[in-house]
Design an enzyme around this catalytic site. Structure first.
Site, PDB file in Angstrom:
ATOM      1  CG  ASP A 154      44.786  32.556  37.637  1.00 54.79           C
ATOM      2  OD1 ASP A 154      44.769  32.489  38.835  1.00 54.79           O
ATOM      3  OD2 ASP A 154      43.996  32.878  37.069  1.00 54.79           O
ATOM      4  CG  ASN A 200      37.125  37.833  28.888  1.00 55.88           C
ATOM      5  OD1 ASN A 200      37.136  37.429  30.044  1.00 55.88           O
ATOM      6  ND2 ASN A 200      38.262  38.045  28.402  1.00 55.88           N
ATOM      7  CG  HIS A 211      38.653  35.929  32.381  1.00 58.57           C
ATOM      8  ND1 HIS A 211      39.442  36.538  32.198  1.00 58.57           N
ATOM      9  CD2 HIS A 211      38.917  35.362  33.393  1.00 58.57           C
ATOM     10  CE1 HIS A 211      40.024  36.962  32.581  1.00 58.57           C
ATOM     11  NE2 HIS A 211      39.659  36.439  33.889  1.00 58.57           N
ATOM     12  CD  GLU A 264      42.137  36.758  29.394  1.00 62.16           C
ATOM     13  OE1 GLU A 264      40.850  36.745  28.929  1.00 62.16           O
ATOM     14  OE2 GLU A 264      42.717  37.607  29.357  1.00 62.16           O
TER      15      GLU A 264
HETATM   16  C1  GLP Z   1      40.907  37.576  37.050  1.00 66.13           C
HETATM   17  C2  GLP Z   1      41.503  36.116  37.280  1.00 66.13           C
HETATM   18  C3  GLP Z   1      40.489  35.114  37.601  1.00 66.13           C
HETATM   19  C4  GLP Z   1      39.177  35.668  38.213  1.00 66.13           C
HETATM   20  C5  GLP Z   1      38.462  36.798  37.663  1.00 66.13           C
HETATM   21  C6  GLP Z   1      38.032  37.693  38.005  1.00 66.13           C
HETATM   22  O1  GLP Z   1      41.778  37.931  36.188  1.00 66.13           O
HETATM   23  N1  GLP Z   1      42.251  35.867  36.948  1.00 66.13           N
HETATM   24  O2  GLP Z   1      40.317  34.308  37.953  1.00 66.13           O
HETATM   25  O3  GLP Z   1      38.324  35.296  38.392  1.00 66.13           O
HETATM   26  O4  GLP Z   1      39.456  37.663  36.720  1.00 66.13           O
HETATM   27  O5  GLP Z   1      38.636  38.920  38.531  1.00 66.13           O
HETATM   28  P1  GLP Z   1      37.777  39.841  39.663  1.00 66.13           P
HETATM   29  O6  GLP Z   1      37.015  38.467  41.135  1.00 66.13           O
HETATM   30  O7  GLP Z   1      38.228  40.617  40.489  1.00 66.13           O
HETATM   31  O8  GLP Z   1      36.671  40.547  38.963  1.00 66.13           O
END
Ligand code: GLP
Length: 241
Positions: free
Chosen positions: A67, A136, A138, A143
């Site tokens: 992403d 959440n 995702h 989402e």
């Molecule tokens: C982000 C990314 C995801 C990631 C998630 C968790 O927003 N788009 O690909 O897995 O949220 O992030 P973190 O590892 O910083 O908790």
């Protein structure tokens, strides 16, 4: 779904790197799906160490990132282009032409999203997809919602994600409201999936996922229960809460 519980974040990162390395040794021209966020940082550091100390070779590897935010420049440290370059690519012997991060600034973004999925297929599909998980539930930026996108798409971020990711920005107003993300179908086409989760904040989502008895678009990661080859690595905090 295979679940591995590690003591802490360092052990989780090491275990993940061992699995990635094992797959890389099996297939020199492996196609890796990569994630951003805090969670895979330890994995990337360990892969960099393996490259430097053990000669782990990335010269024939191709990568596709999950992403990218819409509306920030790629020299902004919060962009995923910047993240990947600085946390992994510039430290290993990967060919920059073989690294793909969604171009969220593309002129015709909808066309570009289709092109991204086509390109993944052209390169033979993703052999190993690394995933983090949002608080959440995702994955990528898919989402919780009534419906989820199958292919790479433009999405709106939820308040929960904007809040969670605001820790990287100077203020919450600077967090983009939209992103481009591989869809659930793009992710599910990967031959093998490795999901990482660390810390208490991920416990609720991980608990539901590991319970393993329901899939729902309200917990996008639960769709992974339908995939034949998923390994989840969690630390004690994410596992026990
Ligand atoms: C982000 C990314 C995801 C990631 C998630 C968790 O927003 N788009 O690909 O897995 O949220 O992030 P973190 O590892 O910083 O908790």
């Amino acid at each position: 779904m295979k679940v591995i519980v590690e003591k802490d974040y360092a052990a989780l990162s090491k275990k993940a790197a061992e699995i990635v390395k094992e797959e890389m040794l099996k297939k020199k021209d492996i196609v890796l799906g990569l994630a951003t966020g805090s969670t895979p940082l330890g994995l990337y550091q360990e892969l960099i160490r393996m490259h430097k100390d053990e000669g782990l070779d990335f010269s024939e590897v191709t990568t596709f990132n999950l992403d990218e935010y819409i509306g920030i420049d790629y020299d902004n440290p919060n962009s995923y282009h910047y993240y990947m370059k600085n946390n992994l690519f510039k430290h290993i012997n990967i060919d920059a032409n073989n690294t793909f991060v969604p171009d969220a600034n593309a002129k015709d973004l909808e066309d570009y999203c289709k092109e991204y999925d086509r390109l993944i297929e052209e390169k033979g599909g993703i052999d190993l997809q690394i995933l983090g998980i949002g608080v959440n539930g995702h994955i990528g930026f898919n989402e919780p919602d009534e419906e989820l996108n199958v292919g790479t798409s433009i999405v709106n971020l939820t308040e929960s994600t904007i809040q969670a990711n605001s820790r990287f920005f100077d203020s919450i107003d600077q967090v983009p409201k939209k992103a481009v993300t591989m869809g659930i179908g793009s992710i599910m086409k990967a031959k093998k999936i490795l999901l990482l989760a660390s810390g208490k904040s991920k416990h609720e989502a991980i608990k539901k996922l590991i319970k393993g008895d329901k899939v729902t678009t309200q917990l996008p990661a639960s769709l992974l229960l339908l995939h034949p080859d998923v390994t989840v690595i969690v630390d004690e905090e994410a596992y026990r809460g």
